[in-house]
Design an enzyme around this catalytic site. Structure first.
Site, PDB file in Angstrom:
ATOM      1  CE  LYS A   1      32.149  45.161  39.582  1.00 34.03           C
ATOM      2  NZ  LYS A   1      33.598  44.964  39.526  1.00 34.03           N
TER       3      LYS A   1
ATOM      4  CG  ASP B   1      32.475  44.267  36.195  1.00 31.35           C
ATOM      5  OD1 ASP B   1      31.526  44.973  36.585  1.00 31.35           O
ATOM      6  OD2 ASP B   1      33.489  44.036  36.876  1.00 31.35           O
TER       7      ASP B   1
ATOM      8  CB  CYS C   1      33.662  40.922  38.994  1.00 32.18           C
ATOM      9  SG  CYS C   1      35.133  41.949  39.334  1.00 32.18           S
TER      10      CYS C   1
END
Ligand code: ZN
Length: 187
Positions: free
Chosen positions: A90, A10, A134
């Site tokens: 995602k 991310d 995450c």
């Protein structure tokens, strides 16, 4: 045989300083991660990308962020994607979030486990954002559900840290799940 992959979590613009859901010092990991991806130690390099529809359920919890197709959802411009073999998005289903790169909160696959298995990967290093969300979720599922030999390289991660305990607790949770949490990134 080199069977280790690098999972880069991310590096979306919205998680960078000035972004909609900025993680403190997030951009400091980019040169470290660029070096890791380029160092030749990884058989496979995967980047996850938070990628939400405009009406995503997570916006009840978090500010609007990483809206699919928006500049905030793109990777930071200094992240060198030249060594990235695959991108796994995602959080794209409206009604369910996915902190982990592997499976969403309903347990549906994002395809990451299957990609790694197809490449014969048995060991992974996890880096990126954010340590207490995450990265944690991805590393724990790597070590447990995907049964991979999993390390997290802390110098290449940054946390949100809504409370001062969040990152230490995340590190403890990862260790309890069998993740090796490394204090240095030169491995
Ligand atoms: Zn998100």
């Amino acid at each position: 045989m080199n069977n280790r992959a690098l999972i880069i979590v991310d590096l979306n613009n919205d998680f960078m300083p000035g972004g909609a859901l900025a993680v403190p010092e997030a951009d400091q990991v980019i040169p470290i991660i660029n070096d890791l991806a380029a160092n030749g130690n990884y058989a496979y390099v995967v980047a996850t990308q938070d990628w939400h529809p405009l009406n995503h359920s997570s916006f009840a919890t978090w500010p609007l962020h990483c809206v699919a197709g928006s500049p905030g959802a793109e990777f930071h411009p200094l992240f060198d994607q030249g060594k990235v073999h695959a991108i796994v998005r995602k959080g794209f289903d409206t009604d369910v979030d996915s902190y982990s790169g592997f499976y969403n909160e309903r347990g549906e696959t994002n395809g990451l486990a299957e990609l790694l298995k197809a490449r014969g990967i048995t060991r992974v290093d996890v880096v990126g954002l954010a340590t207490d969300y995450c990265v944690k979720a991805t590393a724990i599922e790597a070590a447990t559900l995907a049964a991979l030999d999993t390390r997290v390289l802390l110098p290449a991660c940054r946390g949100v840290g809504l409370t001062p305990e969040d990152v230490p607790r995340a590190i403890e949770a990862m260790r309890e799940a069998g993740v090796e949490v490394m204090e240095e990134a030169h491995v």
